[in-house]
Scaffold this motif. Sequence first.
Motif, PDB file in Angstrom:
ATOM      1  N   THR A 141      22.744   9.455  -2.890  1.00 43.87           N
ATOM      2  CA  THR A 141      21.805   9.364  -1.772  1.00 43.87           C
ATOM      3  C   THR A 141      20.370   9.425  -2.289  1.00 43.87           C
ATOM      4  OG1 THR A 141      21.853  11.773  -1.379  1.00 43.87           O
ATOM      5  CG2 THR A 141      23.397  10.406  -0.122  1.00 43.87           C
ATOM      6  N   VAL A 142      19.483   8.726  -1.565  1.00 46.86           N
ATOM      7  CA  VAL A 142      18.059   8.695  -1.907  1.00 46.86           C
ATOM      8  C   VAL A 142      17.270   9.017  -0.649  1.00 46.86           C
ATOM      9  CG1 VAL A 142      16.143   7.329  -2.805  1.00 46.86           C
ATOM     10  CG2 VAL A 142      18.481   6.910  -3.650  1.00 46.86           C
ATOM     11  N   SER A 143      16.449  10.058  -0.718  1.00 44.44           N
ATOM     12  CA  SER A 143      15.648  10.478   0.427  1.00 44.44           C
ATOM     13  C   SER A 143      14.170  10.294   0.120  1.00 44.44           C
ATOM     14  CB  SER A 143      15.896  11.956   0.751  1.00 44.44           C
ATOM     15  OG  SER A 143      17.240  12.196   1.109  1.00 44.44           O
ATOM     16  N   TYR A 144      13.505   9.533   0.964  1.00 48.53           N
ATOM     17  CA  TYR A 144      12.052   9.424   0.897  1.00 48.53           C
ATOM     18  C   TYR A 144      11.454  10.327   1.972  1.00 48.53           C
ATOM     19  CZ  TYR A 144      11.884   5.259  -2.157  1.00 48.53           C
ATOM     20  OH  TYR A 144      11.988   4.377  -3.215  1.00 48.53           O
ATOM     21  N   TYR A 145      10.656  11.290   1.550  1.00 47.55           N
ATOM     22  CA  TYR A 145       9.960  12.233   2.430  1.00 47.55           C
ATOM     23  C   TYR A 145      10.805  12.624   3.653  1.00 47.55           C
ATOM     24  CZ  TYR A 145       8.106   7.427   3.093  1.00 47.55           C
ATOM     25  OH  TYR A 145       7.962   6.059   3.177  1.00 47.55           O
ATOM     26  N   GLY A 146      11.960  13.218   3.346  1.00 40.17           N
ATOM     27  CA  GLY A 146      12.888  13.621   4.408  1.00 40.17           C
ATOM     28  C   GLY A 146      12.384  14.842   5.154  1.00 40.17           C
ATOM     29  N   LEU A 163      15.325  12.653  -4.471  1.00 46.83           N
ATOM     30  CA  LEU A 163      14.399  12.885  -3.360  1.00 46.83           C
ATOM     31  C   LEU A 163      12.966  12.621  -3.805  1.00 46.83           C
ATOM     32  CD1 LEU A 163      16.701  15.444  -3.391  1.00 46.83           C
ATOM     33  CD2 LEU A 163      15.751  15.673  -1.105  1.00 46.83           C
ATOM     34  N   HIS A 164      12.230  11.877  -2.982  1.00 44.52           N
ATOM     35  CA  HIS A 164      10.826  11.568  -3.225  1.00 44.52           C
ATOM     36  C   HIS A 164       9.962  12.257  -2.164  1.00 44.52           C
ATOM     37  CE1 HIS A 164      12.091   8.313  -5.926  1.00 44.52           C
ATOM     38  NE2 HIS A 164      12.822   7.801  -4.957  1.00 44.52           N
ATOM     39  N   PHE A 165       8.878  12.900  -2.602  1.00 46.22           N
ATOM     40  CA  PHE A 165       7.940  13.531  -1.678  1.00 46.22           C
ATOM     41  C   PHE A 165       6.510  13.204  -2.088  1.00 46.22           C
ATOM     42  CE2 PHE A 165      11.683  16.296  -1.612  1.00 46.22           C
ATOM     43  CZ  PHE A 165      11.869  16.516  -0.248  1.00 46.22           C
ATOM     44  N   GLY A 166       5.650  13.027  -1.109  1.00 42.20           N
ATOM     45  CA  GLY A 166       4.227  12.903  -1.384  1.00 42.20           C
ATOM     46  C   GLY A 166       3.632  14.285  -1.562  1.00 42.20           C
ATOM     47  N   ALA A 167       2.895  14.493  -2.634  1.00 47.59           N
ATOM     48  CA  ALA A 167       2.302  15.813  -2.884  1.00 47.59           C
ATOM     49  C   ALA A 167       1.271  16.179  -1.832  1.00 47.59           C
ATOM     50  CB  ALA A 167       1.671  15.840  -4.271  1.00 47.59           C
ATOM     51  N   ALA A 198       4.864   8.853   4.290  1.00 41.79           N
ATOM     52  CA  ALA A 198       5.103   7.407   4.416  1.00 41.79           C
ATOM     53  C   ALA A 198       4.361   6.589   3.354  1.00 41.79           C
ATOM     54  CB  ALA A 198       4.741   6.914   5.818  1.00 41.79           C
ATOM     55  N   PHE A 199       4.200   7.179   2.172  1.00 37.19           N
ATOM     56  CA  PHE A 199       3.458   6.491   1.111  1.00 37.19           C
ATOM     57  C   PHE A 199       4.155   5.226   0.619  1.00 37.19           C
ATOM     58  CE2 PHE A 199       6.260   9.316  -1.373  1.00 37.19           C
ATOM     59  CZ  PHE A 199       6.736   8.457  -2.337  1.00 37.19           C
ATOM     60  N   ALA A 200       5.458   5.084   0.902  1.00 35.30           N
ATOM     61  CA  ALA A 200       6.206   3.932   0.392  1.00 35.30           C
ATOM     62  C   ALA A 200       6.288   2.768   1.367  1.00 35.30           C
ATOM     63  CB  ALA A 200       7.621   4.370  -0.001  1.00 35.30           C
ATOM     64  N   ASN A 201       5.672   2.911   2.537  1.00 36.50           N
ATOM     65  CA  ASN A 201       5.758   1.860   3.555  1.00 36.50           C
ATOM     66  C   ASN A 201       4.502   0.993   3.515  1.00 36.50           C
ATOM     67  OD1 ASN A 201       5.802   0.307   5.905  1.00 36.50           O
ATOM     68  ND2 ASN A 201       6.916   1.866   7.062  1.00 36.50           N
ATOM     69  N   TYR A 207       0.130   3.942   2.946  1.00 31.24           N
ATOM     70  CA  TYR A 207       0.768   3.320   1.785  1.00 31.24           C
ATOM     71  C   TYR A 207      -0.049   3.561   0.516  1.00 31.24           C
ATOM     72  CZ  TYR A 207       2.603  -0.518  -1.146  1.00 31.24           C
ATOM     73  OH  TYR A 207       3.149  -1.284  -2.161  1.00 31.24           O
ATOM     74  N   VAL A 208       0.657   3.972  -0.541  1.00 29.89           N
ATOM     75  CA  VAL A 208       0.030   4.149  -1.855  1.00 29.89           C
ATOM     76  C   VAL A 208       0.827   3.296  -2.831  1.00 29.89           C
ATOM     77  CG1 VAL A 208      -0.609   5.777  -3.676  1.00 29.89           C
ATOM     78  CG2 VAL A 208      -0.716   6.491  -1.270  1.00 29.89           C
ATOM     79  N   ALA A 209       0.277   2.173  -3.205  1.00 31.69           N
ATOM     80  CA  ALA A 209       1.024   1.171  -3.970  1.00 31.69           C
ATOM     81  C   ALA A 209       1.579   1.726  -5.282  1.00 31.69           C
ATOM     82  CB  ALA A 209       0.137  -0.039  -4.229  1.00 31.69           C
ATOM     83  N   SER A 210       0.785   2.481  -6.012  1.00 32.84           N
ATOM     84  CA  SER A 210       1.239   2.978  -7.312  1.00 32.84           C
ATOM     85  C   SER A 210       2.419   3.941  -7.168  1.00 32.84           C
ATOM     86  CB  SER A 210       0.086   3.656  -8.047  1.00 32.84           C
ATOM     87  OG  SER A 210      -0.458   4.717  -7.269  1.00 32.84           O
ATOM     88  N   ALA A 211       2.333   4.845  -6.187  1.00 31.18           N
ATOM     89  CA  ALA A 211       3.417   5.802  -5.957  1.00 31.18           C
ATOM     90  C   ALA A 211       4.660   5.085  -5.438  1.00 31.18           C
ATOM     91  CB  ALA A 211       2.975   6.869  -4.968  1.00 31.18           C
ATOM     92  N   ALA A 212       4.461   4.119  -4.545  1.00 33.68           N
ATOM     93  CA  ALA A 212       5.590   3.359  -4.001  1.00 33.68           C
ATOM     94  C   ALA A 212       6.321   2.601  -5.096  1.00 33.68           C
ATOM     95  CB  ALA A 212       5.099   2.403  -2.924  1.00 33.68           C
TER      96      ALA A 212
END
Length: 228
Positions: A141-146, A163-167, A198-201, A207-212
Motif C-alpha cells: 500500500t502507498v499513502s499520500y498524506y493520509g 507513506l508520503h507526508f509534506g513536512a 496535496a503537494f502531489a496533485n 503542488y510542489v513539482a520537485s516533491a511530487a
Amino acid sequence: MSGWVELTAADGHKLSAYVAKPEGEAKGAVIVVQEIFGVNPSIQGVADHYARHGYVGIAPALFDRFGKNIQLGYGPEDMKKAFELYPQLDKDAALNDIVAAFEYVKDTGKGAAVLGFCYGGLMAWLSNTGGPALGMTPVCTVSYYGGGVGGFASEATSCPALLHFGADDDHIGKDQSDAVAAAHPDAEIFRYEGAGHAFANPDRPSYVASAAKLADERSLEFLEQNFS
C-alpha cells in the motif's frame, strides 16, 4: 485503453470505477483511492499514469454511495461541496468498495496494490490493516498524506507500506507520521521539506513539482520491488 465499469460490493451496492489498462501484459494492478473530490480528472490521471507504467489502474467511485458521477474541482464552490460530502463517507463502506475493485482486477493474476491521496491515503492504510478480514490482502500500500492515519497506527499490517507526508502540511501534524513510525519501524515513511498538503496533485495550488516527482519515483520503485 481506459473507461468506466460497474462494480458490485459485498453488501450489494453497485458503484462505478474508472479503469485504465496498459499496453501488453499487466505487471499487476494499482487501486487508486480518491481524495474527497470524487474520481475526477485528477484521479483518473493517476490511474492513467500507472497504466503507462504497466499496471491496471482502477479508481472506485466512493461517492457513488450517496450520489452518482460526483466529480469536483478545486475552486471555492467545489471545495465547499467536498467538505459537505466528506462527513458522509463511511470507512467500512469505502473499504468494501475498494475490495470490489480488488476483486475486479483479480484476473491479472498478479495481485493489486492500494494507493490513495488524503482520505484515500487513510483508506490505503486501512486496506493494509483491515483488508484481509474482507478477503483482500494487497501486495503493498502507498499513502499520500493520509489524514488521520496516526489514529490507526497501532493496527497490525498485512503487507509492506509506503507513506508520503509534506513536512509543511497544515492539515496533518508530524505526530501522525511519528505514530506510524513508532508502531511500524518497517514501514517506509518520507517527509518532504517545503511541501504542504496535496503537494502531489498538479491541479491544486499546493503542488510542489520537485516533491511530487521524488514521491512518484519512490512509489514506482516500491511497486516494482513488491510486484517482482
